[in-house]
Motif scaffolding. Structure first.
Motif, PDB file in Angstrom:
ATOM      1  N   VAL A 130      30.980   2.434  -5.064  1.00 41.56           N
ATOM      2  CA  VAL A 130      31.314   1.185  -4.374  1.00 41.56           C
ATOM      3  C   VAL A 130      30.909   1.231  -2.899  1.00 41.56           C
ATOM      4  O   VAL A 130      30.785   0.198  -2.238  1.00 41.56           O
ATOM      5  CB  VAL A 130      32.820   0.881  -4.529  1.00 41.56           C
ATOM      6  CG1 VAL A 130      33.659   1.828  -3.670  1.00 41.56           C
ATOM      7  CG2 VAL A 130      33.123  -0.579  -4.189  1.00 41.56           C
ATOM      8  N   THR A 164      27.496  -0.027   2.125  1.00 39.82           N
ATOM      9  CA  THR A 164      28.495  -0.267   3.172  1.00 39.82           C
ATOM     10  C   THR A 164      28.266   0.611   4.401  1.00 39.82           C
ATOM     11  O   THR A 164      28.763   0.295   5.481  1.00 39.82           O
ATOM     12  CB  THR A 164      29.920   0.012   2.652  1.00 39.82           C
ATOM     13  OG1 THR A 164      30.025   1.399   2.303  1.00 39.82           O
ATOM     14  CG2 THR A 164      30.242  -0.845   1.442  1.00 39.82           C
ATOM     15  N   ARG A 216      24.093   1.204   9.056  1.00 43.66           N
ATOM     16  CA  ARG A 216      24.514  -0.141   9.456  1.00 43.66           C
ATOM     17  C   ARG A 216      24.831  -0.130  10.953  1.00 43.66           C
ATOM     18  O   ARG A 216      25.398   0.840  11.477  1.00 43.66           O
ATOM     19  CB  ARG A 216      25.732  -0.588   8.644  1.00 43.66           C
ATOM     20  CG  ARG A 216      25.389  -0.811   7.159  1.00 43.66           C
ATOM     21  CD  ARG A 216      26.530  -1.488   6.419  1.00 43.66           C
ATOM     22  NE  ARG A 216      26.840  -2.764   7.019  1.00 43.66           N
ATOM     23  CZ  ARG A 216      26.154  -3.894   6.797  1.00 43.66           C
ATOM     24  NH1 ARG A 216      25.152  -3.901   5.971  1.00 43.66           N
ATOM     25  NH2 ARG A 216      26.493  -5.003   7.407  1.00 43.66           N
ATOM     26  N   PHE A 251      26.940  -1.305  13.112  1.00 42.09           N
ATOM     27  CA  PHE A 251      28.260  -1.142  13.733  1.00 42.09           C
ATOM     28  C   PHE A 251      28.945   0.161  13.321  1.00 42.09           C
ATOM     29  O   PHE A 251      30.138   0.332  13.535  1.00 42.09           O
ATOM     30  CB  PHE A 251      29.175  -2.318  13.392  1.00 42.09           C
ATOM     31  CG  PHE A 251      28.833  -3.589  14.116  1.00 42.09           C
ATOM     32  CD1 PHE A 251      27.753  -3.668  14.983  1.00 42.09           C
ATOM     33  CD2 PHE A 251      29.601  -4.730  13.931  1.00 42.09           C
ATOM     34  CE1 PHE A 251      27.428  -4.840  15.643  1.00 42.09           C
ATOM     35  CE2 PHE A 251      29.292  -5.913  14.587  1.00 42.09           C
ATOM     36  CZ  PHE A 251      28.209  -5.970  15.446  1.00 42.09           C
ATOM     37  N   LYS A 265      40.366 -12.883   7.177  1.00 40.21           N
ATOM     38  CA  LYS A 265      40.940 -11.549   7.037  1.00 40.21           C
ATOM     39  C   LYS A 265      41.500 -11.298   5.647  1.00 40.21           C
ATOM     40  O   LYS A 265      42.527 -10.637   5.500  1.00 40.21           O
ATOM     41  CB  LYS A 265      42.022 -11.336   8.105  1.00 40.21           C
ATOM     42  CG  LYS A 265      41.460 -11.388   9.533  1.00 40.21           C
ATOM     43  CD  LYS A 265      42.506 -11.213  10.595  1.00 40.21           C
ATOM     44  CE  LYS A 265      41.872 -11.357  11.973  1.00 40.21           C
ATOM     45  NZ  LYS A 265      42.840 -11.236  13.061  1.00 40.21           N
ATOM     46  N   TRP A 276      38.921  -8.025   5.661  1.00 43.61           N
ATOM     47  CA  TRP A 276      37.540  -8.435   5.386  1.00 43.61           C
ATOM     48  C   TRP A 276      37.467  -9.958   5.341  1.00 43.61           C
ATOM     49  O   TRP A 276      38.418 -10.625   4.930  1.00 43.61           O
ATOM     50  CB  TRP A 276      37.063  -7.898   4.044  1.00 43.61           C
ATOM     51  CG  TRP A 276      36.972  -6.419   3.912  1.00 43.61           C
ATOM     52  CD1 TRP A 276      38.005  -5.525   3.946  1.00 43.61           C
ATOM     53  CD2 TRP A 276      35.791  -5.632   3.692  1.00 43.61           C
ATOM     54  NE1 TRP A 276      37.530  -4.248   3.769  1.00 43.61           N
ATOM     55  CE2 TRP A 276      36.178  -4.279   3.610  1.00 43.61           C
ATOM     56  CE3 TRP A 276      34.439  -5.956   3.546  1.00 43.61           C
ATOM     57  CZ2 TRP A 276      35.260  -3.250   3.392  1.00 43.61           C
ATOM     58  CZ3 TRP A 276      33.534  -4.933   3.330  1.00 43.61           C
ATOM     59  CH2 TRP A 276      33.939  -3.595   3.258  1.00 43.61           C
ATOM     60  N   THR A 304      32.024  -7.910   5.898  1.00 44.29           N
ATOM     61  CA  THR A 304      32.276  -7.797   7.333  1.00 44.29           C
ATOM     62  C   THR A 304      30.958  -7.434   8.000  1.00 44.29           C
ATOM     63  O   THR A 304      30.020  -6.960   7.347  1.00 44.29           O
ATOM     64  CB  THR A 304      33.272  -6.673   7.716  1.00 44.29           C
ATOM     65  OG1 THR A 304      32.644  -5.413   7.466  1.00 44.29           O
ATOM     66  CG2 THR A 304      34.566  -6.756   6.974  1.00 44.29           C
ATOM     67  N   GLY A 305      30.919  -7.634   9.310  1.00 47.40           N
ATOM     68  CA  GLY A 305      29.760  -7.195  10.055  1.00 47.40           C
ATOM     69  C   GLY A 305      29.615  -5.687  10.076  1.00 47.40           C
ATOM     70  O   GLY A 305      28.533  -5.159  10.293  1.00 47.40           O
ATOM     71  N   TRP A 306      30.709  -4.963   9.858  1.00 49.83           N
ATOM     72  CA  TRP A 306      30.652  -3.504   9.882  1.00 49.83           C
ATOM     73  C   TRP A 306      30.048  -2.952   8.598  1.00 49.83           C
ATOM     74  O   TRP A 306      29.169  -2.111   8.633  1.00 49.83           O
ATOM     75  CB  TRP A 306      32.056  -2.909  10.037  1.00 49.83           C
ATOM     76  CG  TRP A 306      32.690  -3.105  11.365  1.00 49.83           C
ATOM     77  CD1 TRP A 306      32.606  -2.275  12.445  1.00 49.83           C
ATOM     78  CD2 TRP A 306      33.499  -4.209  11.760  1.00 49.83           C
ATOM     79  NE1 TRP A 306      33.321  -2.808  13.491  1.00 49.83           N
ATOM     80  CE2 TRP A 306      33.878  -3.983  13.107  1.00 49.83           C
ATOM     81  CE3 TRP A 306      33.940  -5.368  11.128  1.00 49.83           C
ATOM     82  CZ2 TRP A 306      34.682  -4.870  13.821  1.00 49.83           C
ATOM     83  CZ3 TRP A 306      34.740  -6.250  11.831  1.00 49.83           C
ATOM     84  CH2 TRP A 306      35.099  -5.994  13.160  1.00 49.83           C
ATOM     85  N   PHE A 307      30.574  -3.411   7.464  1.00 45.92           N
ATOM     86  CA  PHE A 307      30.285  -2.737   6.195  1.00 45.92           C
ATOM     87  C   PHE A 307      29.459  -3.582   5.235  1.00 45.92           C
ATOM     88  O   PHE A 307      29.218  -3.157   4.105  1.00 45.92           O
ATOM     89  CB  PHE A 307      31.589  -2.321   5.519  1.00 45.92           C
ATOM     90  CG  PHE A 307      32.490  -1.521   6.420  1.00 45.92           C
ATOM     91  CD1 PHE A 307      32.114  -0.259   6.842  1.00 45.92           C
ATOM     92  CD2 PHE A 307      33.689  -2.045   6.877  1.00 45.92           C
ATOM     93  CE1 PHE A 307      32.931   0.483   7.685  1.00 45.92           C
ATOM     94  CE2 PHE A 307      34.512  -1.326   7.722  1.00 45.92           C
ATOM     95  CZ  PHE A 307      34.134  -0.054   8.143  1.00 45.92           C
ATOM     96  N   GLY A 308      29.066  -4.788   5.648  1.00 45.86           N
ATOM     97  CA  GLY A 308      28.194  -5.590   4.809  1.00 45.86           C
ATOM     98  C   GLY A 308      28.917  -6.317   3.700  1.00 45.86           C
ATOM     99  O   GLY A 308      30.082  -6.701   3.844  1.00 45.86           O
ATOM    100  N   ILE A 330      30.349  -6.985  -0.177  1.00 48.88           N
ATOM    101  CA  ILE A 330      30.887  -6.505  -1.450  1.00 48.88           C
ATOM    102  C   ILE A 330      31.137  -7.736  -2.316  1.00 48.88           C
ATOM    103  O   ILE A 330      31.587  -8.767  -1.812  1.00 48.88           O
ATOM    104  CB  ILE A 330      32.224  -5.755  -1.243  1.00 48.88           C
ATOM    105  CG1 ILE A 330      32.058  -4.564  -0.292  1.00 48.88           C
ATOM    106  CG2 ILE A 330      32.811  -5.318  -2.582  1.00 48.88           C
ATOM    107  CD1 ILE A 330      31.269  -3.418  -0.855  1.00 48.88           C
ATOM    108  N   ALA A 373      34.795  -4.078  -7.949  1.00 48.20           N
ATOM    109  CA  ALA A 373      33.586  -4.313  -7.165  1.00 48.20           C
ATOM    110  C   ALA A 373      32.381  -4.225  -8.093  1.00 48.20           C
ATOM    111  O   ALA A 373      32.244  -3.264  -8.850  1.00 48.20           O
ATOM    112  CB  ALA A 373      33.475  -3.295  -6.043  1.00 48.20           C
ATOM    113  N   ASN A 421      26.232  -5.458  -5.210  1.00 41.77           N
ATOM    114  CA  ASN A 421      26.139  -6.019  -3.859  1.00 41.77           C
ATOM    115  C   ASN A 421      24.720  -5.957  -3.302  1.00 41.77           C
ATOM    116  O   ASN A 421      24.529  -5.992  -2.101  1.00 41.77           O
ATOM    117  CB  ASN A 421      27.109  -5.314  -2.906  1.00 41.77           C
ATOM    118  CG  ASN A 421      26.799  -3.845  -2.736  1.00 41.77           C
ATOM    119  OD1 ASN A 421      26.004  -3.284  -3.478  1.00 41.77           O
ATOM    120  ND2 ASN A 421      27.429  -3.225  -1.750  1.00 41.77           N
ATOM    121  N   GLN A 422      23.751  -5.851  -4.198  1.00 33.96           N
ATOM    122  CA  GLN A 422      22.368  -5.851  -3.724  1.00 33.96           C
ATOM    123  C   GLN A 422      21.713  -7.191  -4.047  1.00 33.96           C
ATOM    124  O   GLN A 422      21.702  -7.621  -5.205  1.00 33.96           O
ATOM    125  CB  GLN A 422      21.589  -4.710  -4.368  1.00 33.96           C
ATOM    126  CG  GLN A 422      22.111  -3.354  -3.918  1.00 33.96           C
ATOM    127  CD  GLN A 422      21.137  -2.236  -4.224  1.00 33.96           C
ATOM    128  OE1 GLN A 422      19.929  -2.394  -4.155  1.00 33.96           O
ATOM    129  NE2 GLN A 422      21.686  -1.080  -4.571  1.00 33.96           N
TER     130      GLN A 422
END
Lengths: 98, 371
Positions: free
Chosen positions: A43, A47, A57, A59, B12, B36, B57-61, B63, B76, B79-80
């Protein structure tokens, strides 16, 4: 045994502990550690790094032994203390947002 | 006994609000995916407990989460979202070419008949389809490869494919809306697409009636009248009676024709709802009074509906995906605000009451009517 510390959001997403312990065969680099992490927790693919380009990524940062390794080549060896498991590789999310 | 389930995406996390058919008392569950952004969550018409949620999110992309039990548990999935071939460039804000880059999923449109089939509208604007319940995604690339694609440019919220509509009797006919390119339609399940923007006029553009470049905020359709479309454009409320071939303005007596959300009554195809926002510089209701406007004549003549809504000092916004209707006999209508309130009406808008007041900023609301 390689130790990786995940940010809270990724701990929750992967239902993982804060520290993940991984076996990495061969050279211990950002790429091989992240490959092993994603194999353990699929998962997390996408990320931490782009699933196609494998670029970090923007950030997120990688820290170990008090140094910021984010701009190191992904195939460069990680510090020996990380390879020995005495120090963790820390994946750190930027402090930002509201 | 019927029930209603609201899927509320916020900055959020995801919240799920449920009530029986009386719609007086609501259970609030969540946040799912706390921290998220959830741009959208939508259920499958063919299997209502099958939900798809966009978590990012901008951090982790990005899902993609999927539930088979109405949102109690999640898995999940894929996510591609690879663009087909060499993605090329579109236009950036300053007019220069900019590479096409996937950022997030804005919108899901599950198939009316197959729970495993679902479309996703994404930023940078493109349409993807999954036939395996979201595990893998393939671009419906005829849209982005339309000859105008290189000239598409983002609106302030990004270059997003934020809305899809499907003709329930002819699922191969679809409409999509892109900010800021406009409406595009297909008659062959996505193989070929045409811009459907004749009649739109956007004064900010060098050529105000150009074929593409319009900042369409939302389009809506009644399932029994798939050739009649309603649109909240950046400015202007519009209507088409020929499946998007031409549009005419129906803003009429609205206090402002700027806004984001638009919805159609579940049983009255000529009853339409908008929430006027003061301007594109001041994203709040005119005079600080939160009022939904309803037209029972398909536009032009609008009545203000404010009973139960704050009528002073209200400076929230209602975003494009944040209004929905249920299909109970007395049509329920719901909307969420950037202040975290979700309001509901059990009488087609005559009166309103808050369902919940202090969520994070609401990005999207979907209503499922459950048997």
């Amino acid at each position: 045994m390689i130790r990786v510390i995940l940010p809270l959001e990724l701990q929750r997403l992967a239902a993982a502990e804060r520290e993940v312990r991984l076996d990495v065969a061969g050279a211990v680099t950002q790429r091989t550690v992240l490959d092993a992490l994603e194999a353990r927790h699929p998962v997390l693919r996408g990320t931490i790094r782009d699933p196609v380009t494998k670029r970090r990524r923007p950030f997120l940062r990688f820290f170990a032994c008090g140094d910021d390794l984010s701009l190191e080549e992904s195939d460069a060896p990680l510090p020996e203390a990380v390879a020995r498991g005495t120090e963790p590789l820390r994946i750190v999310a930027a402090i930002a947002g509201g | 006994m019927s029930a209603v389930r609201l899927l509320v995406g916020t900055r959020k996390g995801l919240f799920i609000l449920t009530s029986d058919g009386a719609r007086r008392d609501w259970d609030v569950a969540g946040p799912h995916f706390a921290g998220w952004e959830v741009y959208h969550c939508q259920g499958s018409p063919a299997a209502p407990d099958r939900l798809y949620a966009s978590q990012s999110t901008g951090w982790f992309g990005q899902i993609i989460q999927r539930s088979d039990d109405g949102g109690r548990t999640w898995e999940a999935v894929g996510n591609q979202f690879p663009y087909d071939g060499l993605p090329g460039t579109h236009q950036w804000y300053d007019g220069t070419p900019h590479p096409w880059e996937f950022k997030r999923v804005w919108h899901f449109r599950p198939s009316p008949s197959d729970p495993e089939a679902v479309y996703a509208g994404v930023e940078d604007a493109a349409l993807f389809r999954s036939a395996d319940g979201g595990r893998t995604w393939t671009e419906v690339s005829g849209l982005r490869k339309h000859p105008s694609g290189g000239a598409w440019a983002p609106g302030a919220g990004g270059m997003c494919l934020h809305t899809t509509l499907m003709d329930p009797a002819r699922p191969e006919r679809m409409f999509v809306a892109i900010s800021a390119a406009g409406v595009f339609g297909t008659e062959d399940a996505g193989r070929t697409w045409r811009p459907l923007n004749r009649g739109l006029r956007s004064e900010f553009m060098p050529k105000p009636d150009a074929e593409v470049g319009h900042c369409v905020h939302r389009i809506a359709m009644h399932p029994d009248r798939p050739r009649t479309l309603f649109m909240q454009k950046h400015w202007d409320v519009m209507r088409s009676d020929d499946a998007g071939e031409s549009w005419r303005e129906v803003s009429g007596n609205l206090p402002s024709d700027f806004g984001f959300a638009i919805a159609v009554h579940a049983h009255e195809p000529e009853t339409v709802y908008v929430v006027p926002i003061k301007s594109d510089r001041e994203h709040f209701p005119p005079d600080g009074r939160l009022r939904v406007y309803r037209s029972r004549s398909g536009g032009d003549e609008w009545e203000a509906l404010g009973e139960g809504l704050p009528q002073s000092h209200c400076y929230v916004d209602i975003l494009r995906g944040a209004m929905a209707v249920d299909t109970l006999d007395a049509c329920g209508i719901y909307f969420g605000t950037t202040g975290g309130q979700v309001y509901g009406s059990r009488d087609a808008g005559d009166t309103w009451a808050p369902i919940v007041r202090n969520l994070p900023a609401v990005l999207s609301v979907e209503a499922q009517t459950l048997a």
